[in-house]
Design an enzyme around this catalytic site. Structure first.
Site, short mmCIF file in Angstrom:
data_model
loop_
_atom_site.label_atom_id
_atom_site.label_comp_id
_atom_site.label_asym_id
_atom_site.label_seq_id
_atom_site.Cartn_x
_atom_site.Cartn_y
_atom_site.Cartn_z
N TYR A 124 -2.02 -0.03 10.84
CA TYR A 124 -1.98 -0.52 9.45
C TYR A 124 -0.68 -0.08 8.78
O TYR A 124 -0.03 -0.85 8.08
CB TYR A 124 -3.20 0.04 8.71
CG TYR A 124 -3.30 -0.37 7.25
CD1 TYR A 124 -3.41 -1.71 6.88
CD2 TYR A 124 -3.33 0.59 6.23
CE1 TYR A 124 -3.53 -2.08 5.54
CE2 TYR A 124 -3.47 0.23 4.90
CZ TYR A 124 -3.56 -1.11 4.57
OH TYR A 124 -3.68 -1.48 3.24
N SER A 150 0.87 -1.18 0.00
CA SER A 150 0.00 0.00 0.00
C SER A 150 0.91 1.23 0.00
O SER A 150 2.08 1.14 0.39
CB SER A 150 -0.84 0.01 1.28
OG SER A 150 -1.48 1.26 1.46
P1 NAP Z 1 -10.99 -6.58 0.55
O1 NAP Z 1 -12.01 -6.46 -0.53
O2 NAP Z 1 -11.44 -6.42 1.97
O3 NAP Z 1 -10.24 -7.97 0.38
C1 NAP Z 1 -9.39 -8.50 1.38
C2 NAP Z 1 -9.19 -9.98 1.11
O4 NAP Z 1 -8.30 -10.51 2.09
C3 NAP Z 1 -10.50 -10.77 1.22
O5 NAP Z 1 -10.56 -11.67 0.15
C4 NAP Z 1 -10.35 -11.50 2.54
O6 NAP Z 1 -11.01 -12.77 2.46
C5 NAP Z 1 -8.85 -11.70 2.59
N1 NAP Z 1 -8.38 -11.97 3.94
C6 NAP Z 1 -8.47 -11.18 5.03
N2 NAP Z 1 -7.96 -11.81 6.09
C7 NAP Z 1 -7.55 -13.04 5.67
C8 NAP Z 1 -6.95 -14.17 6.30
N3 NAP Z 1 -6.70 -14.16 7.62
N4 NAP Z 1 -6.66 -15.25 5.56
C9 NAP Z 1 -6.94 -15.26 4.24
N5 NAP Z 1 -7.51 -14.25 3.58
C10 NAP Z 1 -7.81 -13.15 4.29
O7 NAP Z 1 -9.85 -5.49 0.37
P2 NAP Z 1 -8.82 -5.22 -0.86
O8 NAP Z 1 -8.78 -3.76 -1.04
O9 NAP Z 1 -9.10 -6.08 -2.03
O10 NAP Z 1 -7.44 -5.65 -0.14
C11 NAP Z 1 -6.49 -6.49 -0.74
C12 NAP Z 1 -5.10 -6.02 -0.35
O11 NAP Z 1 -4.88 -4.72 -0.88
C13 NAP Z 1 -4.86 -5.90 1.16
O12 NAP Z 1 -3.57 -6.39 1.47
C14 NAP Z 1 -4.93 -4.40 1.41
O13 NAP Z 1 -4.18 -4.02 2.55
C15 NAP Z 1 -4.34 -3.88 0.12
N6 NAP Z 1 -4.67 -2.49 -0.21
C16 NAP Z 1 -5.95 -2.07 -0.35
C17 NAP Z 1 -6.20 -0.72 -0.64
C18 NAP Z 1 -7.59 -0.18 -0.80
O14 NAP Z 1 -7.77 1.04 -0.76
N7 NAP Z 1 -8.61 -1.00 -1.01
C19 NAP Z 1 -5.14 0.16 -0.81
C20 NAP Z 1 -3.84 -0.30 -0.67
C21 NAP Z 1 -3.61 -1.63 -0.37
P3 NAP Z 1 -11.79 -13.51 3.62
O15 NAP Z 1 -12.39 -12.45 4.51
O16 NAP Z 1 -12.81 -14.33 2.88
O17 NAP Z 1 -10.77 -14.35 4.31
#
Ligand code: NAP
Length: 248
Positions: free
Chosen positions: A143, A130
């Protein structure tokens, strides 16, 4: 036989979009997350596999990895943020969970799959960090600390793998509209929607395309890192909003 791409956190957002993008490029995708029922629909659509995975549980990581026959690409995407409290009110359990998921989860999956990535002769590890991996904003300390650590892990890994046939790419997005904010605010939809109010965030597909592109480069080309933000976002705290509504 198709090359295998493992995507963690593939039940929503960036992970699900990445699975789609890599399947589109011919990979056999293996999807991991805790909500298996969600994975199953997507895996069916993509001709991939859905396997339950909790990256915070060493036993679950072991069971997941033991089901794989090979692995060319590992996308360490599972993760996210919990809460937006100042450090003075830090919730230790939330901090612990963020570190467990984003940092230790990436370490566990990478450690478990490195032998298969070596064997493939052309492996690739993607780490979804991120802009919080190198910027700061109020309330984000837990975070931000986790993402700084995850970024360091990726950079260190590149040193340790020098001379091995495994690439390491860090993908660091800014604001992406997924379930990220809903999870961060404990299911509060209004608070989650306010984050993207008056601006155009990235979509999960935008980030997935960055990952797909990095993977598609020839084996000798290592894309070290991709920082991708919406045009409406200059830093973690400087966000342009039509109508001048709330900042970050
Ligand atoms: P999201 O829609 O909430 O997806 C998060 C995913 O992580 C879900 O599929 C969730 O699946 C999985 N997850 C969470 N805890 C887990 C665990 N203990 N074991 C296995 N899977 C787990 O959010 P996203 O934005 O796509 O996030 C994906 C990545 O991008 C993350 O690392 C986040 O920090 C990063 N990111 C996001 C943003 C943003 O603005 N959205 C910006 C920068 C970076 P389950 O709940 O089904 O396990």
């Amino acid at each position: 036989m198709a090359q295998v791409a493992v995507v963690t956190g593939a039940s929503s957002g960036i992970g699900a979009a990445t699975a789609r993008a890599l399947a589109g490029d011919g990979f056999h995708v293996v999807l991991g997350a805790r909500r298996v029922e969600r994975l199953e629909g997507l895996a069916g659509e993509l001709g991939g596999e859905a396997l339950g995975l909790d990256v915070t549980d060493p036993g679950s990581v072991k069971a997941f990895c033991s089901r794989l026959e090979g692995c060319e690409v590992l996308v360490n995407n599972a993760g996210g943020a919990l809460g937006l409290d100042p450090l003075a009110e830090a919730d230790e359990e939330q901090w612990r969970r963020m570190y467990e998921t984003n940092v230790l989860g990436t370490m566990r999956m990478t450690r478990a799959l490195l032998p298969r990535l070596f064997e493939s002769g052309d492996g690739h590890i993607i780490v979804v960090t991120s802009i919080a991996g190198f910027e700061s904003y109020r309330g984000g300390a837990g975070y931000i600390a986790a993402k700084h650590a995850q970024r360091s892990l990726a950079r260190n890994l590149r040193l340790e793998l020098l001379g091995q046939p495994v690439r390491v790419t860090e993908v660091a997005p800014g604001m992406v509209e997924t379930e990220f904010s809903l999870v961060r605010f404990g299911g509060d939809e209004e608070a989650a929607q306010r984050v993207y109010q008056g601006m155009t965030p990235l979509s999960a597909d935008d980030v997935a395309e960055c990952i797909r592109w990095a993977v598609a480069q020839p084996a000798h080309v290592n894309v070290d890192e991709i920082v991708v933000r919406p045009r409406d976002q200059a830093t973690a705290t400087e966000v342009y909003r039509q109508g001048g509504s709330p900042g970050q």
